[in-house]
Design a protein around this motif. Structure first.
Motif, PDB file in Angstrom:
ATOM      1  N   ASP A  54      86.172 -20.230  32.382  1.00  0.00           N
ATOM      2  CA  ASP A  54      85.524 -19.650  31.166  1.00  0.00           C
ATOM      3  C   ASP A  54      84.370 -20.502  30.882  1.00  0.00           C
ATOM      4  N   GLN A  55      83.153 -19.859  30.611  1.00  0.00           N
ATOM      5  CA  GLN A  55      81.992 -20.428  30.133  1.00  0.00           C
ATOM      6  C   GLN A  55      81.535 -19.789  28.778  1.00  0.00           C
ATOM      7  N   PRO A  56      81.492 -20.619  27.872  1.00  0.00           N
ATOM      8  CA  PRO A  56      80.848 -19.953  26.438  1.00  0.00           C
ATOM      9  C   PRO A  56      79.318 -19.654  26.620  1.00  0.00           C
ATOM     10  N   VAL A  57      78.940 -18.731  25.830  1.00  0.00           N
ATOM     11  CA  VAL A  57      77.514 -18.401  26.158  1.00  0.00           C
ATOM     12  C   VAL A  57      76.693 -18.701  24.618  1.00  0.00           C
ATOM     13  N   GLU A  58      75.458 -19.212  24.719  1.00  0.00           N
ATOM     14  CA  GLU A  58      74.793 -19.653  23.438  1.00  0.00           C
ATOM     15  C   GLU A  58      73.868 -18.575  23.097  1.00  0.00           C
ATOM     16  N   LEU A  59      73.578 -17.739  23.914  1.00  0.00           N
ATOM     17  CA  LEU A  59      72.480 -16.444  23.367  1.00  0.00           C
ATOM     18  C   LEU A  59      73.326 -15.925  22.308  1.00  0.00           C
ATOM     19  N   TYR A  60      72.488 -15.275  21.370  1.00  0.00           N
ATOM     20  CA  TYR A  60      73.154 -14.437  20.463  1.00  0.00           C
ATOM     21  C   TYR A  60      73.162 -12.801  20.801  1.00  0.00           C
ATOM     22  N   GLU A  61      72.117 -12.404  21.511  1.00  0.00           N
ATOM     23  CA  GLU A  61      72.375 -11.247  22.118  1.00  0.00           C
ATOM     24  C   GLU A  61      71.811 -11.164  23.452  1.00  0.00           C
ATOM     25  N   VAL A  62      72.562 -10.424  24.313  1.00  0.00           N
ATOM     26  CA  VAL A  62      72.056 -10.246  25.940  1.00  0.00           C
ATOM     27  C   VAL A  62      71.627  -8.950  26.331  1.00  0.00           C
ATOM     28  N   ASP A  63      70.722  -8.649  26.919  1.00  0.00           N
ATOM     29  CA  ASP A  63      70.052  -7.388  27.216  1.00  0.00           C
ATOM     30  C   ASP A  63      70.345  -7.055  28.651  1.00  0.00           C
ATOM     31  N   THR A  64      70.101  -7.914  29.538  1.00  0.00           N
ATOM     32  CA  THR A  64      70.151  -7.729  30.940  1.00  0.00           C
ATOM     33  C   THR A  64      70.721  -8.776  31.660  1.00  0.00           C
ATOM     34  N   PHE A  65      71.054  -8.823  32.866  1.00  0.00           N
ATOM     35  CA  PHE A  65      71.485  -9.990  33.748  1.00  0.00           C
ATOM     36  C   PHE A  65      71.088  -9.824  35.465  1.00  0.00           C
ATOM     37  N   ASP A  66      71.249 -10.655  36.036  1.00  0.00           N
ATOM     38  CA  ASP A  66      71.052 -11.006  37.678  1.00  0.00           C
ATOM     39  C   ASP A  66      72.245 -11.626  37.999  1.00  0.00           C
ATOM     40  N   ASN A  67      73.287 -11.237  38.626  1.00  0.00           N
ATOM     41  CA  ASN A  67      74.476 -11.697  39.079  1.00  0.00           C
ATOM     42  C   ASN A  67      74.461 -11.778  40.627  1.00  0.00           C
ATOM     43  N   GLN A  68      74.362 -12.871  41.123  1.00  0.00           N
ATOM     44  CA  GLN A  68      74.804 -13.229  42.439  1.00  0.00           C
ATOM     45  C   GLN A  68      75.940 -14.299  42.790  1.00  0.00           C
ATOM     46  N   PRO A  69      77.215 -13.563  42.723  1.00  0.00           N
ATOM     47  CA  PRO A  69      78.110 -14.323  42.868  1.00  0.00           C
ATOM     48  C   PRO A  69      78.466 -14.767  44.238  1.00  0.00           C
ATOM     49  N   VAL A  70      79.367 -15.879  44.453  1.00  0.00           N
ATOM     50  CA  VAL A  70      79.830 -16.492  45.580  1.00  0.00           C
ATOM     51  C   VAL A  70      80.684 -15.397  46.126  1.00  0.00           C
ATOM     52  N   PRO A  71      80.766 -15.267  47.499  1.00  0.00           N
ATOM     53  CA  PRO A  71      81.573 -14.168  48.257  1.00  0.00           C
ATOM     54  C   PRO A  71      83.091 -14.384  47.539  1.00  0.00           C
ATOM     55  N   GLY A  72      83.840 -13.480  47.303  1.00  0.00           N
ATOM     56  CA  GLY A  72      85.150 -13.599  47.117  1.00  0.00           C
ATOM     57  C   GLY A  72      85.382 -13.806  45.683  1.00  0.00           C
ATOM     58  N   CYS A  73      84.073 -13.869  44.904  1.00  0.00           N
ATOM     59  CA  CYS A  73      84.258 -14.154  43.509  1.00  0.00           C
ATOM     60  C   CYS A  73      83.674 -13.118  42.432  1.00  0.00           C
ATOM     61  N   GLN A  74      83.936 -12.676  41.447  1.00  0.00           N
ATOM     62  CA  GLN A  74      83.183 -11.764  40.389  1.00  0.00           C
ATOM     63  C   GLN A  74      83.050 -12.485  39.173  1.00  0.00           C
ATOM     64  N   VAL A  75      82.194 -12.008  38.251  1.00  0.00           N
ATOM     65  CA  VAL A  75      81.796 -12.350  36.735  1.00  0.00           C
ATOM     66  C   VAL A  75      82.318 -11.462  36.010  1.00  0.00           C
ATOM     67  N   VAL A  76      83.267 -11.662  34.753  1.00  0.00           N
ATOM     68  CA  VAL A  76      83.695 -10.842  33.956  1.00  0.00           C
ATOM     69  C   VAL A  76      83.208 -11.504  32.532  1.00  0.00           C
ATOM     70  N   LEU A  77      82.339 -10.716  31.813  1.00  0.00           N
ATOM     71  CA  LEU A  77      81.813 -10.833  30.676  1.00  0.00           C
ATOM     72  C   LEU A  77      82.866 -10.343  29.573  1.00  0.00           C
ATOM     73  N   THR A  78      82.943 -10.877  28.604  1.00  0.00           N
ATOM     74  CA  THR A  78      83.646 -10.396  27.274  1.00  0.00           C
ATOM     75  C   THR A  78      82.630 -10.751  26.007  1.00  0.00           C
ATOM     76  N   GLY A  79      82.640  -9.705  25.333  1.00  0.00           N
ATOM     77  CA  GLY A  79      81.992  -9.512  23.946  1.00  0.00           C
ATOM     78  C   GLY A  79      82.810  -9.833  22.947  1.00  0.00           C
ATOM     79  N   ARG A  80      82.030 -10.427  22.022  1.00  0.00           N
ATOM     80  CA  ARG A  80      82.543 -10.320  20.712  1.00  0.00           C
ATOM     81  C   ARG A  80      83.675  -9.609  19.879  1.00  0.00           C
ATOM     82  N   THR A  81      83.452  -8.416  20.515  1.00  0.00           N
ATOM     83  CA  THR A  81      84.309  -7.223  20.063  1.00  0.00           C
ATOM     84  C   THR A  81      85.613  -7.167  20.920  1.00  0.00           C
TER      85      THR A  81
END
Length: 122
Positions: A54-81
């Motif tokens: 898990d990595q904390p995010v320091e931006l207040y609000e995020v609009d868009t993303f560019d995701n290029q994961p390592v093969p066999g990996c995925q990225v999950v975002l969790t919002g404040r809600t």
């Protein structure tokens, strides 16, 4: 003549070492995630998702993303809600419930490719 032969052999040996050194590191896959908010952004780089991190995010609000994961990996975002979502591979926009990102998790799994068009942010 002997010194010229020695110089050629030394040069060849150095060239072989240089090639061996670059090919060994060229095969290591690096995952990258960039979260973008207006003109600001934050990037994460990783080579493995084992164990999940898990990595904390320091931006207040995020609009868009560019995701290029390592093969066999995925990225999950969790919002404040409390809402969470596996990010697609490529570029995309976040739904309103995920724009205030609390953390990013790199974990084993597979992510779908991002759809193209206005909803994907392309």
């Amino acid at each position: 003549m002997k010194s010229m032969t020695k110089a050629l052999l030394a040069g060849s040996a150095l060239a072989c070492l240089a090639v061996a050194g670059t090919t060994g590191t060229a095969h290591a896959a690096v995952g990258r995630l960039t979260l973008i908010s207006g003109t600001a952004g934050v990037s994460f780089s990783y080579t493995t998702c084992q164990p999940p991190r898990d990595q904390p995010v320091e931006l207040y609000e995020v609009d868009t993303f560019d995701n290029q994961p390592v093969p066999g990996c995925q990225v999950v975002l969790t919002g404040r809600t409390g809402a969470s979502q596996v990010l697609c591979v490529g570029r995309g926009s976040l739904p309103p419930e995920l724009r205030q990102v609390l953390r990013v998790r790199m974990q084993p799994g597979t992510a779908p490719p991002c759809a193209y068009g206005p909803t994907a942010g392309s």
